[in-house]
Structure formats: C-alpha cells, structure tokens
Design a protein around this motif. Structure first.
Motif, short mmCIF file in Angstrom:
data_model
loop_
_atom_site.label_atom_id
_atom_site.label_comp_id
_atom_site.label_asym_id
_atom_site.label_seq_id
_atom_site.Cartn_x
_atom_site.Cartn_y
_atom_site.Cartn_z
N VAL A 3 -27.95 -53.60 -3.40
CA VAL A 3 -27.43 -54.21 -2.35
C VAL A 3 -25.71 -54.10 -2.56
O VAL A 3 -25.86 -54.68 -4.33
N ALA A 4 -24.84 -54.34 -2.04
CA ALA A 4 -23.45 -53.88 -2.71
C ALA A 4 -23.19 -55.61 -3.23
O ALA A 4 -23.54 -56.40 -2.60
N ARG A 5 -22.90 -55.69 -4.75
CA ARG A 5 -22.36 -57.03 -4.83
C ARG A 5 -21.50 -57.61 -4.22
O ARG A 5 -20.07 -56.90 -4.31
N PRO A 6 -21.13 -59.16 -4.08
CA PRO A 6 -20.40 -59.77 -3.73
C PRO A 6 -18.40 -59.49 -4.31
O PRO A 6 -18.75 -59.30 -5.51
N ALA A 7 -17.96 -59.48 -3.50
CA ALA A 7 -16.71 -59.31 -4.04
C ALA A 7 -16.07 -60.02 -5.68
O ALA A 7 -15.55 -59.64 -6.21
N ARG A 210 -34.95 -55.39 13.87
CA ARG A 210 -35.71 -56.62 13.62
C ARG A 210 -35.27 -57.73 13.01
O ARG A 210 -35.91 -57.82 11.90
N HIS A 211 -33.95 -58.10 13.51
CA HIS A 211 -34.06 -58.76 11.97
C HIS A 211 -34.92 -60.39 11.75
O HIS A 211 -34.89 -61.05 10.25
N GLY A 212 -35.75 -60.65 12.26
CA GLY A 212 -37.45 -61.48 11.59
C GLY A 212 -37.83 -60.93 11.05
O GLY A 212 -37.68 -61.24 9.84
N ASP A 213 -38.15 -59.47 10.46
CA ASP A 213 -38.57 -58.74 9.90
C ASP A 213 -38.33 -58.69 8.92
O ASP A 213 -38.60 -59.25 7.42
N ALA A 214 -36.34 -58.71 9.36
CA ALA A 214 -35.88 -58.31 8.09
C ALA A 214 -35.68 -59.41 6.92
O ALA A 214 -35.35 -59.64 5.61
N ARG A 215 -35.38 -60.73 7.70
CA ARG A 215 -35.21 -62.17 6.74
C ARG A 215 -36.43 -62.14 6.04
O ARG A 215 -36.45 -63.37 4.99
N ARG A 216 -37.71 -62.18 7.10
CA ARG A 216 -38.82 -62.59 6.17
C ARG A 216 -38.73 -61.66 4.96
O ARG A 216 -39.79 -62.26 4.47
N ALA A 217 -38.68 -60.43 5.02
CA ALA A 217 -38.90 -59.08 3.81
C ALA A 217 -38.01 -60.26 2.44
O ALA A 217 -38.23 -60.09 0.99
N LEU A 218 -36.80 -60.41 2.52
CA LEU A 218 -35.75 -61.06 2.17
C LEU A 218 -36.41 -62.21 1.38
O LEU A 218 -36.40 -62.40 0.10
N LEU A 219 -37.34 -63.52 1.90
CA LEU A 219 -37.43 -64.37 1.65
C LEU A 219 -38.74 -64.07 0.57
O LEU A 219 -38.97 -64.46 -0.75
N GLU A 220 -38.92 -63.33 0.95
CA GLU A 220 -40.83 -62.63 0.46
C GLU A 220 -40.24 -61.54 -1.29
O GLU A 220 -40.91 -62.35 -1.91
N ALA A 221 -38.99 -61.40 -1.37
CA ALA A 221 -38.06 -60.83 -2.82
C ALA A 221 -37.48 -61.92 -3.20
O ALA A 221 -38.30 -61.82 -4.01
N VAL A 238 -28.93 -64.47 -3.90
CA VAL A 238 -27.59 -64.22 -3.15
C VAL A 238 -27.27 -62.99 -3.23
O VAL A 238 -27.01 -63.00 -1.59
N ASN A 239 -28.02 -62.50 -3.26
CA ASN A 239 -28.21 -61.31 -3.15
C ASN A 239 -28.45 -60.93 -1.04
O ASN A 239 -28.16 -59.98 -0.88
N ALA A 241 -28.94 -63.35 1.49
CA ALA A 241 -27.72 -63.92 1.91
C ALA A 241 -26.91 -63.00 2.22
O ALA A 241 -25.88 -62.68 3.29
N TYR A 242 -26.36 -62.17 1.28
CA TYR A 242 -25.09 -60.73 1.02
C TYR A 242 -25.71 -59.98 1.44
O TYR A 242 -25.11 -59.39 2.54
N THR A 243 -26.78 -59.40 1.79
CA THR A 243 -27.30 -58.75 2.89
C THR A 243 -26.74 -58.76 4.35
O THR A 243 -27.28 -58.12 4.91
N ALA A 244 -27.66 -59.97 4.35
CA ALA A 244 -27.75 -60.86 5.21
C ALA A 244 -26.40 -60.84 6.42
O ALA A 244 -25.68 -60.41 7.21
N ALA A 245 -25.45 -61.12 6.14
CA ALA A 245 -23.77 -61.21 5.75
C ALA A 245 -23.86 -59.79 5.92
O ALA A 245 -22.77 -59.98 7.34
N LEU A 246 -23.73 -58.85 5.34
CA LEU A 246 -23.40 -57.25 5.55
C LEU A 246 -23.82 -57.37 6.82
O LEU A 246 -22.91 -56.49 7.05
N VAL A 247 -24.81 -57.52 7.54
CA VAL A 247 -25.33 -56.80 8.62
C VAL A 247 -24.90 -57.32 9.85
O VAL A 247 -25.08 -57.31 10.78
#
Length: 282
Positions: A3-7, A210-221, A238-239, A241-247
C-alpha cells in the motif's frame, strides 16, 4: 501486495534499510525515534576517525543518507567501501537501495543480481531482485527470480506476497487469490504475514467492485495485526483507511480512521496520530 504510504509519512533511511521496497508494513518511527536515529548517525560520523577504513565508509554512507539526505554522496561512500571489500553484502545491498531512491532501478537491479549470484545469497537480495523488475514491468524476469527464491528459501514468510504480486501483474487473478487465501488460513504463519495477505485480498475485492468484501478483509488484517503489538496494529489501521481512500471509498475511510483515532490511538504512536489527523482533514 503493498500500500502506498500516506504523503506525510517519510521513508526510512535507505542506507540502513534491510528489507526490500514493498516489504511487510511496519510502524512508522515516531518523532522521538527519528530524532535519536539522526543523532546516532551524526555522532558516529563525528567519531568516524576511530573506526577502520571500511567501517568509516559505512558510517559516512549512513550519515549522508539519513542526516543530509544526499543519496549521491552516500553512494560515493559505499563505492569507496566496496573498493576495499568488493563482496561486502551489506554495502552492496545498501548501494542497490540507494540507486532505487535515486530513481535508477536499472542500476539497482544490476547490484541485486550480483548479490543473488554470490554464494550464500541472502533472502533480502532475492526479494529486492523480484521487486525491482516488477516495478519496471518485467514480469517474466521477476517470476524467474521468484522461482529461485522459493528454491533457496522455501519457508520464507514473504513468499506468498511475492507470489501474489507476480501473479496479479501477469493477469492471473484467480491464482493470486488462491495463494492469498491459503496464506490467511494458515494458523502457523506469522500474524503480520497473514495480515498482509488480507490486505492483498482487499485490493482484489476493490478492483472487482466488491467494497463490502474489501472492507471486511481490511478489518481482518487489523484484527490479526493486533496480535503482534499496538504500534504495528495502528500502522495497519492507517494503511487500511488509506487503501480505502485511494480506491474511492473515502466515506468509509474517514469514518474508520476517526473512530480509531478517538478510541484506540496510543499516546506513544505520535507520528501515526499526525498521519491520522492529516487523513481526516483530507
């Protein structure tokens, strides 16, 4: 997947870096740690005359990289050291990393390839030689090195992430998903490695809408990362949230980071607090 780092996040000192670009996420240094890091490099540089010639060049490379942010002078110091010890693994790896930070991936790749060809080559050399051609779009070359990496280090915890990266970039999404799934379901795999594979699955889900699946995967991470330590877990928050914001999932990202900033942010993770505040503002 990475994941790209925040600026607002600053990369670690490339002269001291021992992991490849795209390695597992780590908690960013807080301001106090960064200050100590810089001061240690400055002190070592001031007393470099007490060191052997080879050690002096290594200290100079670190100083110019972390204190002066002058990659070219850091490279010069590393090259002077390599004249004394041409097969110095640490100096060669740091030289390749410096070339990457200077935007010269072809030169970096030459150095990493030299490291891989040396007897007893390290896993770091293999990882860097996979990541560099991937960044240049040379998937076949990365795949060849990956096969050698697997043979040399069959149980390395970063193998799944490199398999997923290479498969995705070659268009084999189903195969990439299968590798990631296998990794997250392996209870013997380190928590950080499993968390990274959940992020990879989140990326794939976002790409497929599949935004719902993506969010669940991020929360599991984040949940799995919490089994390691608080600072690392917050880095994953932080990563995520940043991943979600990027897409384009900005609303969920903002709500998620705000909730975590209010309820679970450690006072010790100063730099992450600053990143969180900046993300909320954006």
């Amino acid at each position: 997947m990475t994941v790209a780092r925040p600026a607002t996040a600053r990369p670690e000192d490339p002269a001291l870096r021992t992991t490849s670009p795209g390695g597992k996420p780590v908690a960013q240094q807080n301001n106090a740690d960064q200050t100590l890091h810089i001061e240690a490099a400055r002190q070592a540089f001031q007393h470099r005359d007490r060191l052997s010639e080879l050690e002096r060049h290594a200290v100079e490379a670190s100083y110019y990289s972390i204190v002066k942010r002058d990659q070219r002078r850091a490279v010069q110091a590393l090259l002077r050291g390599l004249k004394l010890d041409p097969d110095n693994v640490r100096a060669l790896n740091n030289l390749g990393i410096q070339y990457l930070f200077m935007g010269e991936p072809e030169r970096a790749e030459e150095v990493f390839r030299r490291l891989v060809e040396m007897p007893g080559s390290s896993s770091t050399a293999y990882r860097n030689l996979i990541d560099t051609p991937l960044s240049l779009g040379r998937i076949e070359g990365a795949a060849e090195t990956l096969a050698r990496f697997e043979q040399a280090y069959p149980d390395h915890e970063l193998l799944p992430s490199r398999r997923v990266q290479t498969l995705l970039l070659s268009g084999a999404v189903s195969e990439a998903r299968a590798v990631a799934r296998s990794a997250v379901e392996d209870p013997l795999r380190p928590a950080t490695s499993r968390a990274g594979m959940w992020v990879a699955l989140a990326h794939m889900a976002y790409w497929e809408g599949r935004h719902g699946d993506a969010r669940r995967a991020l929360l599991e991470a984040v949940r799995i990362e919490g089994q390691a330590d608080e600072a690392t877990a917050w880095a994953r928050v932080v990563n995520a949230a940043y991943t979600a914001a990027l897409v384009g999932d900005e609303a969920w990202a903002r709500e998620y980071i705000e909730a975590n900033a209010r309820t679970s942010l450690s006072e010790n993770v100063v730099s992450r607090r600053e990143v969180a505040v900046r993300m909320i503002e954006l």
